[in-house]
Design a protein around this motif. Structure first.
Motif: not given
Length: 465
Positions: A464-465, A34, A460-461, A36, A456
């Motif tokens: 905000k993925l 990921l 994501r948190r 971002p 992961d």
């Protein structure tokens, strides 16, 4: 595409702790990436053209590399930055780089380059002046293969998500094309980067504001705010989850509408003072937080770099040529107006990045340990080396734990280096957790869960993925 070469590199040397670290690293070694926050051009994947040569791939646009070559006496002209690229003798540039390979020993860029050469190209021998031509030909030949094209690399690198950094008035056409392409499994998302639209000290601010105002029926300061909101909504509709701000200072300020209008007007007609411009930028960081509360974009602040420190270099070669220099940074006092107003707002998220290590334990971790909106940005830019990443964990976990962080961000234009950067972070974290297990501060089971979350659930948190 990653190999088993030096599988235990960067892990603790104590055999027992290393065994635990190897186990933890193995849990995530091949986990999808990921990414971002980064700066890869999305058109790279639309065009999907082969990389042109080893210099364009590794040297030309990597300011980590060009700055050290310049420090050793290479002019940026000799690297080819001023000439049309088709006129550059890239083989000669590569020879000069290989001759100076020793300069990169122990540096973050040396680690990325060495890892990429080994894991992507299978090159494990040292770079020297004597083997420069041989290595050039080997890399150049590899770049002609279909599996070395940008889209194929997204697959082989297992990049699940890649966020770019985009101008507020960018058409976002490449993003639309990529999102409509069912053959591409990687999500390529834009990020809203308004620096040159909110900072009156930026050379392009007046021109950019005029262009921005042309997109709305309203004029003046009120029209300016509405136009920014409209462009942010356009980015959200295109899949963006964050808005990024690269600033020298993290100062924020709430100005009255009348005062903000007056400063805005002075800045537009060229009569604003330095104090005016600084206050307006601080106010616009505050207003950008308000907009994030409204539209949900995560606000990321990258503070503490004095960009374009060497004026002659900037005038001749432009930005991002290696002459950006860190400066001391403060967050606690500067962000207080913003956090007093928005720090507990549901859905508001603020990620703080720094190149001033002294702020990790003194300011950023304590802020993230209280405000539900604040997250600790990963080691960034001058701090993304293995050693500083280890210091980052020690400085922040003791106050805020693991779950108030952003997860790792590679923050790079260099697609080829993304796996090496994320792999480094995973190794550092595996070693850090293994030492906590050895010290009986965590059970192995706890460390296993945290290791997985770091690559992961945590990013994501935070994004905000």
């Amino acid at each position: 595409m990653l190999t088993a070469r030096n599988y235990a590199r960067l892990l603790p040397s104590d055999p027992s702790t290393r065994a635990t670290a190897l186990h933890l690293y193995g849990l995530v070694a091949t986990h999808p990436i990921l990414s971002p926050h980064g700066h890869v051009d999305p058109s790279l994947f639309v065009e999907d053209a082969p990389f042109t040569d080893p210099v364009a791939l590794f040297i030309r646009d990597d300011h980590y590399v060009t700055r050290l070559l310049h420090a050793d006496g290479m002019t940026l002209d000799s690297i080819g930055l001023q000439r049309p690229w088709q006129d550059v003798d890239t083989r000669a540039v590569w020879r000069s780089f290989c001759k100076r390979w020793h300069l990169f020993a122990g540096t973050a860029s040396g680690y990325w380059l060495g890892s990429t050469l080994a894991d992507v190209f299978g090159i494990t021998r040292p770079l020297t002046e004597n083997n420069a031509d041989e290595l050039y030909d080997e890399i150049d030949s590899a770049l002609r293969r279909p599996e070395m094209r940008p889209r194929a690399l997204l697959e082989s690198f297992r990049i699940e998500l890649l966020a770019t950094t985009d101008d507020p008035l960018d058409s976002l056409d490449p993003h639309v094309q990529l999102s409509n392409d069912s053959s591409l499994s990687t999500q390529v998302r834009p990020s809203f980067r308004p620096d040159s639209y909110i900072d009156p000290a930026h050379p392009a601010w007046r021109e950019n504001v005029s262009r921005l105002l042309s997109t709305t029926a309203n004029g003046g300061y009120d029209g300016y705010l509405e136009a920014l909101r409209q462009q942010r909504r356009r980015f959200v509709n295109a899949g963006a989850t964050s808005a990024d701000f690269g600033v020298v200072s993290a100062d924020t300020l709430e100005m009255s509408r009348a005062d903000a209008t007056a400063v805005f007007d002075r800045a537009r007609n060229g009569s604003a003072s330095d104090a005016d411009r600084a206050q307006f930028l601080a106010h616009m960081l505050f207003e950008s937080a308000r907009m994030s509360v409204e539209d949900g974009l995560v606000m990321t602040i990258h503070a503490g770099v004095l960009r374009n420190h060497h004026t002659p270099t900037f005038q001749k070669y432009g930005a991002d040529r290696g002459h950006d220099i860190p400066v001391p940074t403060s967050f606690v006092k500067g962000l207080r107006p913003l956090l007093n107003e928005f720090g507990s707002e549901p859905g508001f998220q603020l990620i703080l990045f720094t190149v001033d290590e002294t702020t990790y334990s003194r300011e950023i971790a304590p802020l993230a340990g209280f405000y539900p909106s604040v997250f600790i940005g990963a080691p960034w830019w001058f701090l993304d080396a293995p050693e500083s990443a280890q210091r980052f964990r020690a400085a922040t976990v003791e106050t805020a734990g693991f779950y108030r962080g952003s997860g790792f961000v590679d923050d790079t234009r260099a697609l080829m280096s993304i796996p090496a950067r994320h792999d480094m972070a995973r190794r550092v974290d595996a070693g850090f957790l293994a030492r906590m297990v050895a010290d009986e501060r965590l059970s192995l089971e706890q460390a296993e869960v945290i290791m997985g979350d770091l690559v992961d659930a945590i990013p994501r948190r935070a994004f905000k993925l």
